[in-house]
Enzyme design. Structure first.
Site, PDB file in Angstrom:
ATOM      1  N   ALA A 159       0.949  -0.761   0.179  1.00  0.00           N
ATOM      2  CA  ALA A 159      -0.018   0.220   0.251  1.00  0.00           C
ATOM      3  C   ALA A 159       1.159   1.471   0.243  1.00  0.00           C
ATOM      4  O   ALA A 159       1.877   1.089  -0.198  1.00  0.00           O
ATOM      5  CB  ALA A 159      -0.570   0.204   1.413  1.00  0.00           C
ATOM      6  N   GLY A 197       0.766  -4.919   0.907  1.00  0.00           N
ATOM      7  CA  GLY A 197      -0.542  -5.008   0.166  1.00  0.00           C
ATOM      8  C   GLY A 197       0.192  -5.482  -1.627  1.00  0.00           C
ATOM      9  O   GLY A 197      -1.207  -5.957  -1.708  1.00  0.00           O
ATOM     10  N   GLU A 239      -0.307  -9.132  -0.595  1.00  0.00           N
ATOM     11  CA  GLU A 239      -2.357  -9.301   0.102  1.00  0.00           C
ATOM     12  C   GLU A 239      -3.116  -9.540  -1.540  1.00  0.00           C
ATOM     13  O   GLU A 239      -3.788 -10.108  -1.831  1.00  0.00           O
ATOM     14  CB  GLU A 239      -2.758  -8.319   0.739  1.00  0.00           C
ATOM     15  CG  GLU A 239      -1.978  -8.542   2.387  1.00  0.00           C
ATOM     16  CD  GLU A 239      -1.762  -7.321   3.098  1.00  0.00           C
ATOM     17  OE1 GLU A 239      -1.944  -6.153   2.568  1.00  0.00           O
ATOM     18  OE2 GLU A 239      -2.608  -7.773   4.269  1.00  0.00           O
ATOM     19  N   GLU A 266       4.641  -4.862   7.412  1.00  0.00           N
ATOM     20  CA  GLU A 266       3.975  -4.199   8.093  1.00  0.00           C
ATOM     21  C   GLU A 266       4.642  -3.778   9.823  1.00  0.00           C
ATOM     22  O   GLU A 266       4.604  -2.342  10.078  1.00  0.00           O
ATOM     23  CB  GLU A 266       2.257  -4.190   7.522  1.00  0.00           C
ATOM     24  CG  GLU A 266       2.312  -4.602   6.907  1.00  0.00           C
ATOM     25  CD  GLU A 266       1.480  -5.498   6.026  1.00  0.00           C
ATOM     26  OE1 GLU A 266       3.112  -6.622   6.191  1.00  0.00           O
ATOM     27  OE2 GLU A 266       0.478  -5.550   4.992  1.00  0.00           O
TER      28      GLU A 266
HETATM   29  C1  HXC Z   1       5.156   4.322  -0.953  1.00  0.00           C
HETATM   30  C2  HXC Z   1       7.230   3.535  -2.169  1.00  0.00           C
HETATM   31  C3  HXC Z   1       6.866   2.242  -0.946  1.00  0.00           C
HETATM   32  C4  HXC Z   1       5.456   2.144  -0.411  1.00  0.00           C
HETATM   33  C5  HXC Z   1       8.204   1.924  -2.254  1.00  0.00           C
HETATM   34  N1  HXC Z   1       8.381   3.162  -2.517  1.00  0.00           N
HETATM   35  N2  HXC Z   1       7.734   1.177  -1.843  1.00  0.00           N
HETATM   36  N3  HXC Z   1       5.795   3.840  -1.930  1.00  0.00           N
HETATM   37  N4  HXC Z   1       4.716   3.216  -0.556  1.00  0.00           N
HETATM   38  N5  HXC Z   1       4.500   0.903  -0.324  1.00  0.00           N
HETATM   39  C6  HXC Z   1       8.984   4.501  -3.594  1.00  0.00           C
HETATM   40  C7  HXC Z   1      10.105   4.599  -2.497  1.00  0.00           C
HETATM   41  O1  HXC Z   1       9.919   5.636  -1.749  1.00  0.00           O
HETATM   42  C8  HXC Z   1      11.147   5.200  -3.585  1.00  0.00           C
HETATM   43  O2  HXC Z   1      10.565   6.054  -4.235  1.00  0.00           O
HETATM   44  C9  HXC Z   1      10.542   4.511  -4.758  1.00  0.00           C
HETATM   45  O3  HXC Z   1       9.716   4.086  -5.085  1.00  0.00           O
HETATM   46  C10 HXC Z   1      11.570   3.325  -5.024  1.00  0.00           C
HETATM   47  O4  HXC Z   1      12.072   3.024  -3.984  1.00  0.00           O
HETATM   48  P1  HXC Z   1      13.410   2.642  -3.010  1.00  0.00           P
HETATM   49  O5  HXC Z   1      13.481   2.451  -1.649  1.00  0.00           O
HETATM   50  O6  HXC Z   1      14.166   3.783  -3.375  1.00  0.00           O
HETATM   51  O7  HXC Z   1      14.190   0.979  -3.654  1.00  0.00           O
HETATM   52  P2  HXC Z   1      14.381   0.158  -3.603  1.00  0.00           P
HETATM   53  O8  HXC Z   1      15.719   0.531  -2.406  1.00  0.00           O
HETATM   54  O9  HXC Z   1      14.903  -0.959  -4.469  1.00  0.00           O
HETATM   55  O10 HXC Z   1      14.292  -0.744  -2.251  1.00  0.00           O
HETATM   56  C11 HXC Z   1      12.869  -1.492  -2.374  1.00  0.00           C
HETATM   57  C12 HXC Z   1      12.136  -1.654  -1.323  1.00  0.00           C
HETATM   58  C13 HXC Z   1      11.553  -0.862  -0.298  1.00  0.00           C
HETATM   59  C14 HXC Z   1      13.098  -2.585  -0.669  1.00  0.00           C
HETATM   60  C15 HXC Z   1      10.587  -2.638  -1.454  1.00  0.00           C
HETATM   61  O11 HXC Z   1      11.339   0.181  -1.835  1.00  0.00           O
HETATM   62  C16 HXC Z   1      10.256  -1.395   0.394  1.00  0.00           C
HETATM   63  O12 HXC Z   1      10.905  -0.834   1.177  1.00  0.00           O
HETATM   64  N6  HXC Z   1       9.152  -0.627   0.396  1.00  0.00           N
HETATM   65  C17 HXC Z   1       8.346  -0.627   1.164  1.00  0.00           C
HETATM   66  C18 HXC Z   1       7.681  -1.951   1.418  1.00  0.00           C
HETATM   67  C19 HXC Z   1       7.146  -2.097   2.321  1.00  0.00           C
HETATM   68  O13 HXC Z   1       6.958  -1.385   3.772  1.00  0.00           O
HETATM   69  N7  HXC Z   1       5.528  -2.317   1.992  1.00  0.00           N
HETATM   70  C20 HXC Z   1       4.321  -2.975   2.937  1.00  0.00           C
HETATM   71  C21 HXC Z   1       3.591  -1.423   2.709  1.00  0.00           C
HETATM   72  S1  HXC Z   1       2.409  -0.888   3.646  1.00  0.00           S
HETATM   73  P3  HXC Z   1      12.031   7.883  -3.534  1.00  0.00           P
HETATM   74  O14 HXC Z   1      10.056   9.151  -4.265  1.00  0.00           O
HETATM   75  O15 HXC Z   1      12.363   7.913  -2.694  1.00  0.00           O
HETATM   76  O16 HXC Z   1      11.960   7.363  -5.427  1.00  0.00           O
HETATM   77  C22 HXC Z   1       1.167  -1.992   3.330  1.00  0.00           C
HETATM   78  C23 HXC Z   1       0.076  -1.808   3.903  1.00  0.00           C
HETATM   79  C24 HXC Z   1      -1.329  -2.996   4.002  1.00  0.00           C
HETATM   80  O17 HXC Z   1       1.591  -2.392   2.293  1.00  0.00           O
HETATM   81  C25 HXC Z   1      -2.335  -2.642   4.758  1.00  0.00           C
HETATM   82  C26 HXC Z   1      -1.863  -2.752   6.743  1.00  0.00           C
HETATM   83  C27 HXC Z   1      -1.692  -1.106   6.962  1.00  0.00           C
END
Ligand code: HXC
Length: 260
Positions: free
Chosen positions: A68, A111, A114, A134
């Site tokens: 998400a 997400g 999911e 999360e």
């Molecule tokens: C918003 C995101 C994002 C996300 C990545 N980006 N994941 N933006 N929401 N979930 C954005 C980053 O901010 C970045 O933007 C660009 O995408 C590239 O990501 P990087 O981090 O620079 O890439 P990398 O170093 O290759 O790392 C990849 C990654 C990492 C390991 C996937 O991005 C990451 O850990 N993302 C979050 C994963 C996560 O926590 N997902 C769960 C979300 S919560 P910029 O602008 O800086 O270039 C969820 C909740 C579900 O899903 C429902 C319950 C609440």
């Protein structure tokens, strides 16, 4: 909603397969409210189309979806989330009766994992990474992760993934039953398309009812599920495709489905 109005996904169709490709590369296909609305709307539209027998959902090479959208979510209060019933719209996708194949390349996190689990078959590239991270954001899965993941892989692995937030690779995902097949990354698109086209080439009511029957195993006690399956089996004897399929077998020819 028509094809032209989508901005965060690409939509196309061929050979009875409706294809939806997440397309927010700058955010690794993070699922914001607009993407959620578009993915659900496109899926529901394909589901209503008699010319579509399967739906193929994919992302990019680097990410199926990285979760998400954290930046969008971070400003929300409990009152905002509760009032909007945040994520409820995904239930409309989960209710779709047309079989859905997810082709997962790269990250399927939070997400994203999911969403893949809302599909009926997940095919992963060897480099795919699945996770429910999360916990690292101070929250928990909110689009079904604690429930669908546990039903797919059991308590031991679900607790491991949800409590540690660790990513698992495609090989482990296949071993624990999260994905149906793993193929080399370069073959993912072709394999997923082949599977979706194969499903779409079957009798549509039979495929839909097969999906309904398997899905019922997650909702019902065994005795009720067995009865549900038997009744669906009986009801298929009212379709033209049952007569055609059995006649074709007896006469050593290929069936021509009417999808009714
Ligand atoms: C918003 C995101 C994002 C996300 C990545 N980006 N994941 N933006 N929401 N979930 C954005 C980053 O901010 C970045 O933007 C660009 O995408 C590239 O990501 P990087 O981090 O620079 O890439 P990398 O170093 O290759 O790392 C990849 C990654 C990492 C390991 C996937 O991005 C990451 O850990 N993302 C979050 C994963 C996560 O926590 N997902 C769960 C979300 S919560 P910029 O602008 O800086 O270039 C969820 C909740 C579900 O899903 C429902 C319950 C609440």
């Amino acid at each position: 909603m028509t094809e032209q109005t989508y901005t965060t996904i690409k939509v196309s169709s061929a050979k009875r397969v409706g294809r939806i490709q997440l397309n927010r590369p700058a955010a690794l296909n993070a699922l914001n409210a607009e993407t959620m609305e578009e993915v659900v709307a496109a899926t529901v539209a394909f589901d209503a189309d008699p010319q579509i027998g399967a739906i193929l959902l994919s992302g990019s090479q680097k990410a199926f979806a990285a979760g998400a959208d954290i930046k969008e979510m971070s400003e929300q209060s409990f009152a905002d989330m509760y009032a909007a019933d945040w994520f409820r719209r995904w239930e409309d996708l989960a209710r779709v009766r047309t079989p859905i194949v997810a082709a997962v390349s790269g990250y399927a996190l939070g997400g994203g994992c999911e969403l893949a689990m809302m599909a009926d078959i997940i095919i992963a590239g060897t480099g795919a990474k699945f996770g429910q991270p999360e916990i690292n954001l101070g929250v928990i899965p909110g689009m079904g992760g604690s429930q669908r993941l546990t039903r797919s892989v059991g308590k031991a692995k679900a607790m491991d993934m949800v409590l540690t937030g660790r990513h698992i690779d495609a090989e482990e995902a296949e071993r624990i039953g999260l994905v149906s097949r793993v193929v080399p990354d370069g073959e993912l698109d072709a394999e997923a398309k082949t599977v979706a086209e194969l499903i779409a080439s079957k009798s549509k009511p039979a495929a839909q009812m097969a999906k309904e029957a398997v899905a019922a195993a997650f909702e019902m006690p065994l005795a009720s599920g067995l009865q549900f399956e038997r009744r669906i089996f009986h009801s298929l004897f009212s379709t033209e495709d049952q007569s055609e399929g059995m006649d074709a077998f007896a006469n050593k020819r290929k069936p021509t489905w009417q999808h009714r």
